[in-house]
Design an enzyme around this catalytic site. Structure first.
Site, short mmCIF file in Angstrom:
data_model
loop_
_atom_site.label_atom_id
_atom_site.label_comp_id
_atom_site.label_asym_id
_atom_site.label_seq_id
_atom_site.Cartn_x
_atom_site.Cartn_y
_atom_site.Cartn_z
N GLU A 35 -13.26 13.25 -16.59
CA GLU A 35 -13.95 12.33 -17.55
C GLU A 35 -12.76 11.04 -17.01
O GLU A 35 -11.63 11.12 -16.80
CB GLU A 35 -13.15 12.54 -18.75
CG GLU A 35 -13.80 11.52 -19.74
CD GLU A 35 -13.39 11.94 -21.39
OE1 GLU A 35 -12.39 12.82 -21.43
OE2 GLU A 35 -13.75 11.05 -22.14
N ARG A 260 -5.50 27.49 -15.77
CA ARG A 260 -5.08 26.12 -15.04
C ARG A 260 -3.80 26.03 -14.62
O ARG A 260 -3.04 27.08 -15.09
CB ARG A 260 -5.25 25.01 -16.13
CG ARG A 260 -4.83 25.01 -17.45
CD ARG A 260 -4.77 23.72 -17.93
NE ARG A 260 -3.52 23.18 -18.10
CZ ARG A 260 -3.31 22.98 -19.68
NH1 ARG A 260 -4.14 23.25 -20.63
NH2 ARG A 260 -1.92 22.43 -19.79
N LYS A 270 -2.32 13.84 -21.44
CA LYS A 270 -2.60 12.61 -21.19
C LYS A 270 -1.78 11.62 -22.15
O LYS A 270 -0.99 10.64 -21.77
CB LYS A 270 -4.22 12.15 -21.47
CG LYS A 270 -4.64 11.30 -20.63
CD LYS A 270 -6.18 11.48 -20.69
CE LYS A 270 -6.72 12.54 -20.08
NZ LYS A 270 -8.06 12.81 -19.94
#
Length: 556
Positions: A35, A260, A270
């Site tokens: 994204e 992950r 983030k």
RNA sequence: AGACCCAUGGUGUAACGGUAGCACUACAGAUUUUGGUUCUGUCUGUUAAGGUUCGAAUCCUUAUGGGUCUACCA
């Protein structure tokens, strides 16, 4: 001869099984779907590696697709940095650069298909009401009062949503799922919402935007993605992913989830990374301490090392916390092979060779990289006045101290063996200001006939020719391997106040005047350093990439 | 609470019913004009209990532990 079968990870096993079954005629096509709302970090690095390497291994392709369905947070600024980072990592999408927003028209048509099939409805409920209707994992959801609208009314309302007849948030399009499903994502998920935000690509063309679930899988399908690889938290979305494919009767991409990668002393949130930037704990998203790809690049981590790191950490489904030591090992492995050796004194103290002819300068031949003899050698000026590392001298040496001390002998790297005769101390501070030595002319490197043996070898620079450099010494950004894992404690409590130490006046060999930004060096005996973009012709700047491993235990 | 995912040395990952291996870390030694590199060696492991089987890390059951899901984010 039988070649040992390299073990497959679970995704490779799925792929090989699909190939054996003749699925998609053996075609393999993956995608990396960021994204564009932030910078890529170490976690993305793994996702990129998995998608590109897997496709490469099976002769397939990898698309780059920006998942840009939320105009509020997305921007072209990120598109550019993301593309740059992927390229730097060594991967190429060969022009297949796509955007979920390319498919807004098609997605809208898909929504109409669901409405026509009676599988989607426009809901006037408020956000709170919808949340309440969802129920809880252990209690089934309840029907929205708008759930049984006629197909015609749904068509009409949805079109008017698209045409801007309703304010933001007034209505949504929902799928008619299964309100009793223990999987919350199946309980009438939202497909479209009204949002009057300027989109970085489609501008103001659209007033309604699809949600992730209604965009991602269909985008995969449109692009003919055979294996859609994502992280484990999307596992609960898979039934929905499959449901849309089935109901829409479109190309069946297969979603496979992997765990992950987490790395000790690194965070990937983030929001948290942004906080570090905003509060000035780092200089920006590309600060060499940041776990971003841009940060690691500036730190001097080679792309090859990052790729090797991803390879060695493997692909599996269990939660993991990989020790940063392995990353550093991979970095050193590449740099040991490639980095040019140079001499740089970080904490200089003057050394005078009392029996060296006054005013004389010699050029010493120094190898550029003993690991790669083909890189040859260079000439480095030597004289009777040098700088050596302050820590390489001890007034009262411990037993295993192989460096300089009164009466002790050392080899100056690629030059002479010297013996310490005396030293000068500043009476006020007690600090050693000058070390006096004699040298053995017949001990010159290359044709040493002295028969002398020195236990230690020191790096040095000639005082007259050395140039001034700034060296930025980095340590871990956090004092704790998992700063975000402590209940009741904010991760900011673990920010390492000593993560950056600036050495303003290191003395480095003159050739470093021409250091090119991004170039990696090994400062002999000190570590790997990378020339920073802040370098000027007057003063080069270096970032510590990684120290050398040091098996010296110090004193006693 | 319900559903789903996961469980092998300190860490990560193999072993696909048949000798638990590799890498990193740590430690010890050899080599070394970088206390680097290289080489050699050492330490530490199948979450637990049942079951199936000649044989289980692997298959089954249960327990325990960890993770994920209840955004008009992705």
């Amino acid at each position: 001869m039988e070649d040992k079968k390299e073990p497959l990870n679970f995704i490779e096993e799925f792929i090989e099984e699909d190939i054996r079954n003749g699925k998609h005629a053996g075609r393999i096509h993956t995608r990396f779907p960021p994204e564009p709302n932030g910078y890529l970090h170490i976690g993305h690095c793994k996702a990129i590696w998995i998608n590109f390497e897997l496709a490469k291994k099976y002769g397939g392709k990898t698309n780059l697709r920006f998942d840009d369905t939320n105009p509020t947070t997305e921007d072209t600024e990120y598109v550019d940095s993301i593309k740059g980072d992927i390229h730097w990592l060594g991967y190429d999408w060969e022009g297949r650069e796509y955007y979920a927003s390319d498919y807004f028209g098609q997605l809208y048509e898909y929504a109409l298909v669901l409405i026509r099939k009676g599988l989607a409805y426009v809901d006037d409920s408020t956000q709170e009401e919808i949340a309440a209707q969802k129920g809880t994992p252990s209690q089934p959801g309840t029907e929205s009062p708008y759930r049984s609208r006629s197909i015609e009314e749904n068509f009409d309302l949805f079109e008017r949503m698209k045409n801007g007849e309703f304010p933001d948030g007034a209505r949504v399009l929902r799928a008619k799922g299964d309100l009793t499903s223990p999987n919350m994502h199946m309980r009438d998920p939202i497909l479209y919402r009204i949002k009057r935000d300027h989109h970085h690509r489609t501008g103001d063309d659209w007033l309604i935007y699809p949600m992730y679930d209604f965009a991602h899988g269909q985008s995969d399908s449109i692009e003919g993605i055979t294996h859609s690889l994502c992280s484990l938290e999307f596992i609960h979305h898979r039934p929905l992913y499959d449901w849309f494919i089935e109901k829409l009767e479109i190309f069946p991409s297969r979603q496979i989830e992997f765990a992950r990668m987490n790395v000790s002393y690194m965070i990937t949130s983030k929001r948290r990374l942004l906080k570090l930037v905003n509060e000035g704990h780092v200089s920006g998203w590309d600060d060499p301490r940041m776990p971003t790809i841009a940060g690691m690049r500036r730190r001097g981590y080679p792309a090859e090392a990052l790729r090797e790191f991803c390879k060695r950490t493997g692909v599996a489904k269990r939660d993991n916390l990989i020790e940063i030591e392995l990353l550093e090992h991979c970095v050193r492995e590449v740099l040991n092979r490639d980095a040019l050796r140079v001499m740089a004194v970080l904490d200089p103290v003057k050394l005078v060779i009392t029996n060296y002819p006054a005013g004389q300068t010699e050029l010493m031949e120094v190898e550029n990289n003993p690991e790669a003899p083909e890189t040859g050698s260079r000439q480095v000026p030597f004289s009777g006045e040098l700088y050596i590392e302050r820590e390489d001298f001890m007034e009262e040496p411990s037993k295993k101290f192989f460096r300089l001390a009164p009466g002790q002998m050392v080899r100056l790297k690629s030059a002479y063996i010297i013996q310490c005769e005396d030293f000068v101390k500043d009476p006020a501070t007690g600090q050693v200001t000058e070390i006096h030595c004699t040298y053995f002319p017949e001990s010159r490197s290359g044709n040493d006939t002295s028969g002398l043996k020195a236990k230690g070898t020191l790096h040095w620079v000639s005082a007259a020719q050395a140039i001034d450099a700034e060296v930025r010494m980095y340590e871990r950004l956090f004092t704790d391997p998992e700063p975000t894992s402590h209940e009741g404690k904010d991760f900011m409590e673990f920010v390492n106040p000593e993560s950056l130490r600036v050495i303003s006046h290191a003395q480095v060999e003159p050739g470093l005047r021409d250091a090119v930004s991004g170039q990696s060096y090994q400062f002999i005996r000190k570590g790997y350093f990378s020339a920073d973009a802040d370098s000027t012709p007057e003063k080069p700047v270096f970032n510590l990439t990684a120290t050398l491993k040091d098996s010296w235990k110090g004193g006693n």
